[in-house]
Scaffold this active site. Structure first.
Site: not given
Ligand code: ASP
Length: 383
Positions: A216, A244, A246-247, A267-268, A270
């Protein structure tokens, strides 16, 4: 001669003076510390600053060729320079955040815009969000398939609609109304991301197994007017299904900006970032710490309290503590943040995070693996 009542008065006076003396003795060191740091806050604090990320994950120099590494570093530098240039020219934090995110959305290297990962059905569903710390106005989109730069659409939601969060087809109709071109799905097709999806399906792997990182992109900035902004953009996780989300597009989880405390982009994994409410949680902790400090020293919130906060490293500690909560629950990833004092920090619990930061003080650096910053501060990789 002093009568009985005179003696009582005298004793009371003595007690009051002793009590006041004790109070001042207690306060004196605090006042001295605050005085020292007032200068630090005023003269020395950076006038503007920016931090960017291009995802976090299991990254090590051993599993990346020098060419690949150079490619990522160059792409991060382009994004960082684009944002920093805006701030250097007196532009706003909101402009800088978008300027930094755009080249990363246009690059195949990152999981956002052009390089977005594929869903289980082989589509690219994009998410983005942006927030202005001046008034906490925010815009976000999710599940968008026809918009080349979702961060720009998120900002249009913020400025041109009465809403904060739009999804799917509705968001795309809004984009057309706002004059965005309809981008064909082929634009988002990249061989590398398709191979990840195919491998995931063939070997019944999880998204983390095929990617080892998130990818991300995000940016946070402080401008020379003292305003903060944050933005995040992503394709989500490889093989996501059932709509789905994410965050990244969730205000408070992946993105948050509030002039009173900080601007954060995450980022992570989510699901965990949503559960912890990572971005807003960090900002709220900072705001509450400041108020508590002001209350404890019996005055209105002022620069001395902010100086105390910098001196104590409160910002890094707050970010690390919230990331530790993510880890405790089983998640991983990282955050970037800037404060009204110009601190530009990272915190991540993965082995690496594509990242960069620049300030009016002359800091300008990009990094990928843990512990690469010269100062030794600003990241806390722990595995
Ligand atoms: N946080 C993002 C998600 O869960 C993924 C990412 O950070 O790459 O969609």
């Amino acid at each position: 001669m002093m009568g009985a009542s005179g003696l009582v008065m005298q004793a009371m006076k003595t007690q009051i003076i002793a009590a006041l003396a004790a109070t001042f003795a207690f306060l004196a060191p605090v006042a001295a510390i605050a005085d020292n740091h007032a200068d630090e806050h005023g003269e020395d604090a950076p006038r503007w600053s920016i931090a960017i990320h291009g995802g976090a994950g299991t990254l090590s120099p051993d599993n990346m060729t020098p060419e690949r590494r150079a490619e990522y570093e160059a792409a991060l530098q382009v994004a960082l320079d684009a944002g920093a240039q805006v701030l250097k020219n007196g532009g706003t934090a909101m402009e800088a955040v978008q300027a930094a995110i755009l080249p990363m959305e246009d690059s195949e290297l990152f999981n956002a815009g052009r390089g977005a990962v594929f869903t289980w059905e082989g589509e690219n569903e994009l998410d983005a969000s942006i927030m202005d710390g001046r008034d906490r106005s925010a815009g976000a989109v999710t599940g968008v398939t026809t918009v080349r730069n979702p961060i720009l659409l998120a900002d249009k939601v913020r400025t041109e609609s009465p809403h904060v969060f739009l999804m799917g087809e509705g968001a795309e109709q809004f984009a057309v109304k706002q004059g965005f071109d309809v981008t064909p799905p082929e634009y988002f097709y990249t061989q590398r991301r398709m191979e990840s999806l195919e491998r995931m399906k063939a070997e019944a792997l999880s998204s983390l197994d095929v990617d080892h990182k998130f990818g991300t992109v995000g940016a946070v900035a402080l401008d020379s007017q003292g305003n903060l902004a944050a933005g995040t953009s992503t394709g989500g996780m490889t093989g996501k299904r059932w709509g789905r989300i994410g965050d990244a597009p969730v205000i408070g989880a992946g993105t948050y900006a509030d002039n009173r405390s900080c601007a954060v982009s995450a980022t992570g994994w989510g699901e965990y970032f949503i559960r912890v409410g990572v971005a807003q949680e960090i900002c709220t902790r900072l705001r509450m710490t400041l108020y508590r400090e002001a209350y404890a020293s019996g005055g209105d919130l002022n620069d001395q309290h902010r100086a105390w906060m910098r001196e104590q490293g409160v910002v890094q500690k707050a970010a690390d503590a919230v990331m530790a909560e993510v880890k405790e629950l089983g998640g991983d990833g990282g955050v970037i943040l800037v404060t009204p004092d110009g601190d530009a920090l990272f915190s991540f619990n993965t082995t690496g995070m594509y990242r960069g930061r620049a300030t009016s003080d002359g800091v300008n650096e990009v990094a990928i693996f843990g512990g690469e910053e010269g100062s030794g501060t600003g990241n806390t990789p722990d595995h």
